[in-house]
Design an enzyme around this catalytic site. Structure first.
Site, PDB file in Angstrom:
ATOM      1  N   ASP A  78       6.982   4.354  -5.391  1.00  0.00           N
ATOM      2  CA  ASP A  78       7.095   5.185  -6.362  1.00  0.00           C
ATOM      3  C   ASP A  78       7.647   6.591  -5.881  1.00  0.00           C
ATOM      4  O   ASP A  78       7.947   7.403  -6.729  1.00  0.00           O
ATOM      5  CB  ASP A  78       5.668   5.819  -6.828  1.00  0.00           C
TER       6      ASP A  78
ATOM      7  N   ASP B 120       1.560   6.301  -7.129  1.00  0.00           N
ATOM      8  CA  ASP B 120       0.825   6.457  -5.938  1.00  0.00           C
ATOM      9  C   ASP B 120       1.370   5.616  -4.708  1.00  0.00           C
ATOM     10  O   ASP B 120       1.001   5.897  -3.475  1.00  0.00           O
ATOM     11  CB  ASP B 120      -0.846   5.652  -6.112  1.00  0.00           C
TER      12      ASP B 120
ATOM     13  N   ASP C 228       2.819   4.482 -13.378  1.00  0.00           N
ATOM     14  CA  ASP C 228       2.703   3.333 -12.526  1.00  0.00           C
ATOM     15  C   ASP C 228       1.378   2.669 -12.962  1.00  0.00           C
ATOM     16  O   ASP C 228       0.546   3.358 -13.462  1.00  0.00           O
ATOM     17  CB  ASP C 228       2.988   3.666 -11.017  1.00  0.00           C
TER      18      ASP C 228
END
Length: 630
Positions: free
Chosen positions: A527, A523, A327
């Protein structure tokens, strides 16, 4: 050295001294037998008891049973031959106990990292009552309570500093030895040690949900997740041990019986002696002890570096990682956003910021926080009473009513979804478009900076033979491409919804080789589904959401992406040590078993094949604790 280790060491010394003394005493017959039996019982009584209990509980074929049969058989053979040579039986038991002592030391050393981590559990929290501090159980402190942490004390619960400043020792949590400075307004995590000033903290979580509790829960549960290698060794030992016990009986009985049938001397004592040697050699101690110990040491070494791996099965899977998917926000970038640009059309910039900040007031997303922070920086307060009908649309933005004005704030997809004509912004950064009562009002640009170690982290992953480094983000294409170019990431996909990220992960998993494992690093709460779907999910623990940490298999306690390559290197080194021990132990065992079956091996070689191999394998396993230092 604990009490149990001291007792074993004292017994080893006493038995060894008695053996030396008895060597010079010319005792014979029953007296010699009784003297040597006393030494044998001193050094081996606990093994005999464990073997007896194992038989009663149906666990017959373990190392205690094998040692008991082998040593008692050696005693019986010495009596049968009237040789008075009881030294071999006692030596086998003596050296076996030396091996057990080595194992105890090794396990104790590997447990040290875990036990040190367990010391982060706070015993109390200070609550101010009538001007004096009262110590209470951290479980009794509610969210929003004010607690006092004095110099030298451990922070018991996560919260925000409302008074004071200090330096914190966070080494037990993050593995970072450099103290971090904190002041009023900073978030503070439990488990840290307050080093200088007194802090007043307003708690933001209950003790059971705080960082320290989450860490302890992860560590305590890690041993329950066994790897394929550990399960293989357990199954191997259950099958292998009965087979070699039956083989030793066949070796003791079949050749003499065949000799008698053929009219030749049976030589029972020779074949029984070979069978006893066969039993001692066959004990699978080296495998049964060293393989779990290698994983345990690897988990302990990783935790000391601020990398919490939830089980040895995840450690084993991580060693096969060939794809790493990131990410962007809060993972490769700092996740600390600031308003860098504003463009208004129908209202002033002040009103544009006000409406957007109030509409975003219920969101915990870093983008929303940065807009609220910019609004507060002008001396304003967020008045939630002015806001109603808030709806957060995942991957798009929010809609709400502020002072009865309909506000829509989000990305370009939200504007298109609502059918609102707007001006596309090409500035680098994250753009939040705002519409008031269905009419486009302007945009706010929020910029984020790369983490200082992100570039090195990507380079380290390539050095660790990671074949594909990918970035999946919900951010705009130009912002994503800028980060990818700077970090030299192989492939990117931008403007993705949470479900789109899962779909992309699914595609990659289908296309990649079966043995190559995929790691996803994220995080945010968005996610969590991707972390769960990946072969290994790695969450940023310090600023990561609780949902991400729960869904992940590995947690990085200081949010440093460079720890990802370190975690992979730890896993590869640990698995390498496991395979070394398996190959070494099995090879030596089978060679020595063949030698004993053909009468070439003696009891001393048998002792090496059992105790010696176990000690070497244990010492090799302990190396896994020091991987993080390299």
């Amino acid at each position: 050295m604990n009490k149990k280790q001291k007792k074993i060491l004292v017994r080893i010394i006493i038995a060894a001294v008695m053996l030396v003394v008895l060597f010079f005493i010319p005792a014979t017959g029953i007296l010699r037998f009784l003297l040597y039996l006393a030494v044998y019982l001193i050094i081996g009584y606990d093994v005999l008891l464990k073997a007896f209990r194992g038989i009663l509980n149906g666990r017959i074929f373990d190392e205690n049973f094998l040692m008991t049969i082998a040593t008692v058989g050696a005693f019986a053979l010495a009596i049968y031959e009237k040789s008075g040579d009881y030294i071999e039986a006692i030596s086998v038991m003596l050296l076996y106990q030396v091996g057990e002592l080595f194992q105890s030391f090794a396990v104790g050393k590997s447990r040290k990292n875990i036990s040190n981590l367990m010391d982060i559990r706070p015993d109390y929290a200070n609550i101010e009552v009538d001007g004096s501090l009262e110590q209470v159980d951290p479980d009794e402190v509610k969210i929003g309570s004010e607690i006092i942490v004095q110099p030298g004390e451990r922070v018991p619960i996560d919260g925000i500093i409302i008074e004071g400043n200090s330096s914190l020792n966070t080494s037990a949590i993050t593995g970072e030895s450099i103290p971090s400075d904190v002041e009023k307004g900073d978030e503070i995590i439990s488990g840290s040690i307050n080093m200088t000033g007194t802090l007043k903290i307003q708690t933001t979580k209950e003790f059971g949900e705080s960082t320290v509790s989450k860490i302890l829960e992860l560590v305590e549960n890690s041993s329950s997740h066994k790897s394929k290698s550990e399960n293989f060794i357990s199954k191997f030992a259950r099958i292998y041990t009965p087979i070699v016990c039956c083989s030793s009986i066949v070796l003791a009985l079949l050749p003499p019986i065949i000799s008698l049938i053929l009219g030749m001397p049976a030589h029972w004592e020779n074949w029984v002696y070979r069978a006893l040697i066969f039993l001692v050699i066959s004990c699978p101690c080296a495998l049964v002890i060293s393989v779990p110990l290698s994983f345990f040491a690897g988990l302990g070494g990783a935790s000391k570096e601020g990398i919490l791996i939830k089980g040895s099965n995840y450690l084993e899977t991580l060693s096969k990682a060939k794809y790493v998917v990131f990410d962007k926000t809060g993972t490769l970038t700092q996740g600390i956003f600031e308003v860098s640009e504003m463009h208004n059309t129908t209202v002033s910039k002040e009103k544009l910021l006000e409406y957007t900040a109030l509409a975003e007031c219920s969101s915990s997303h870093p983008i929303s926080k940065s807009i609220q922070k910019a609004y507060k920086a002008n001396g304003n307060e967020i008045n939630r009473g002015r806001v109603s009908d808030i709806e957060e649309i995942s991957g798009y933005g929010v809609t709400a009513k502020v002072d009865q004005v309909s506000v829509a704030a989000g990305n370009s997809k939200l504007m298109k979804k609502l059918g609102i004509a707007f001006e596309e912004c090409n500035s680098l950064g994250t753009v939040v478009y705002t519409a008031l009562n269905g009419e486009y009002a302007g945009y706010i640009v929020i910029s984020d900076a790369l983490k200082p170690t992100s570039k090195q982290a990507i380079a380290e992953l390539k050095n660790a033979e990671i074949q594909n480094i990918i970035m999946l983000t919900g951010d705009r294409k130009n912002a994503a491409e800028k980060v990818a170019d700077e970090l030299r990431i192989d492939y990117i996909k931008s403007e993705l919804l949470p479900v789109d990220k899962v779909n992309e992960i699914e595609k990659i998993i289908k296309e990649k080789p079966e043995r190559s494992k995929l790691v996803f690093v994220g995080d945010g709460i968005n996610d969590a589904p991707v972390l769960t779907r990946a072969d290994i999910g790695i969450a940023m623990g310090a600023i990561g959401s609780d949902a991400a940490i729960e869904a992940a298999d590995v947690v990085l306690m200081d949010d440093d992406p460079i720890k990802i390559s370190k975690a992979i290197k730890i896993s590869k080194k640990c698995i390498g040590i496991v395979y070394q021990n398996i190959i070494f132990a099995i090879s030596i065992k089978f060679i020595c078993l063949l030698l004993s079956a053909f009468g070439i091996a003696n009891m001393w070689l048998a002792i090496f094949a059992d105790v010696g191999v176990a000690i070497i394998a244990i010492l090799n396993a302990v190396r896994a604790m020091r991987i993080g230092k390299k």
